[in-house]
Design an enzyme around this catalytic site. Structure first.
Site, PDB file in Angstrom:
ATOM      1  CG  ASP A  72     -35.506 -24.403   1.838  1.00 16.96           C
ATOM      2  OD1 ASP A  72     -35.354 -23.180   1.733  1.00 16.96           O
ATOM      3  OD2 ASP A  72     -36.420 -24.905   2.524  1.00 16.96           O
ATOM      4  CG  ASP A  73     -34.693 -26.733   7.847  1.00 16.33           C
ATOM      5  OD1 ASP A  73     -35.733 -27.363   7.573  1.00 16.33           O
ATOM      6  OD2 ASP A  73     -34.356 -26.479   9.015  1.00 16.33           O
ATOM      7  CB  THR A  74     -37.910 -22.385   5.123  1.00 14.36           C
ATOM      8  OG1 THR A  74     -37.086 -22.250   3.966  1.00 14.36           O
ATOM      9  CG2 THR A  74     -38.629 -21.071   5.369  1.00 14.36           C
TER      10      THR A  74
END
Length: 199
Positions: A72-74
């Site tokens: 994930d990259d948020t």
């Protein structure tokens, strides 16, 4: 048929949140550290969200080649501060030396004056790398505005600040409702639909 996903992250809070999200959809998620020793991830970029998530997933797949690896990259985006935050939000807040999640939230709230534009959203990009090397990705955007104070007891962190289309913060919603509106809930639903389609 995929039986579980393995999370490529050293962030325990993020892993727990993603586990809770995917659990609602019936998909178990384990952190890679339950299977192998902790690894030091390569440095992330400040501009390429996809490259960040893909890099984390591919890095862990080297050590767990038979698993489906999820990363994930948020980023957090604020209309009032178009040249700040985004993918570097967590790193920027960390460099300020704030001692807790509560202090980080207070810092953000204190940046605003009463008349400033409070439109804001979170964007999650999920990348899944399969044992055969296939890559599936999805993006979810959640939140429409920054609340004027922390609200909600069902979650912590930014979930207490970001209001969804229904007027509630994410922390004011139990998970079955939250996944309808949250960035990670929307991204998870999309990626699982892609997995089902590929099966």
């Amino acid at each position: 048929m995929i039986k579980r996903l393995v999370m490529a992250s050293n962030n325990s809070a993020k892993t727990r949140e993603i586990q809770r999200v995917f659990k609602v959809f019936g998909m178990p998620v384990v952190n890679y550290r339950e299977l192998i020793d902790t690894k030091q991830f390569p440095a992330e970029t400040t501009l390429d969200q996809y490259a960040n998530a893909l890099g984390k997933a591919q890095f862990i797949q080297q050590f767990l080649p038979n698993e489906n690896i999820l990363a994930d990259d948020t980023g957090a985006y604020f209309e009032a501060f178009p040249d700040r935050f985004g993918l570097t939000t967590a790193r920027e807040l960390k460099t300020l030396g704030l001692a807790s999640i509560r202090e980080e939230n207070e810092y953000l709230l204190n940046l605003y004056t009463p008349t400033m534009d409070r439109h804001a959203y979170l964007e999650a990009l999920l990348v899944l790398v399969t044992p055969t090397g296939d890559v599936i990705s999805s993006t979810g955007r959640g939140g429409v505005a920054l609340a004027r104070s922390e609200r909600g007891d069902y979650s912590i962190g930014f979930d207490r600040l970001f209001e969804a289309e229904n007027g509630k913060t994410f922390a004011e919603m139990l998970m079955p409702e939250r996944i309808i509106y949250s960035h990670r809930g929307r991204a998870a639903k999309k990626i699982l639909q892609e997995l089902k389609h590929d099966d």
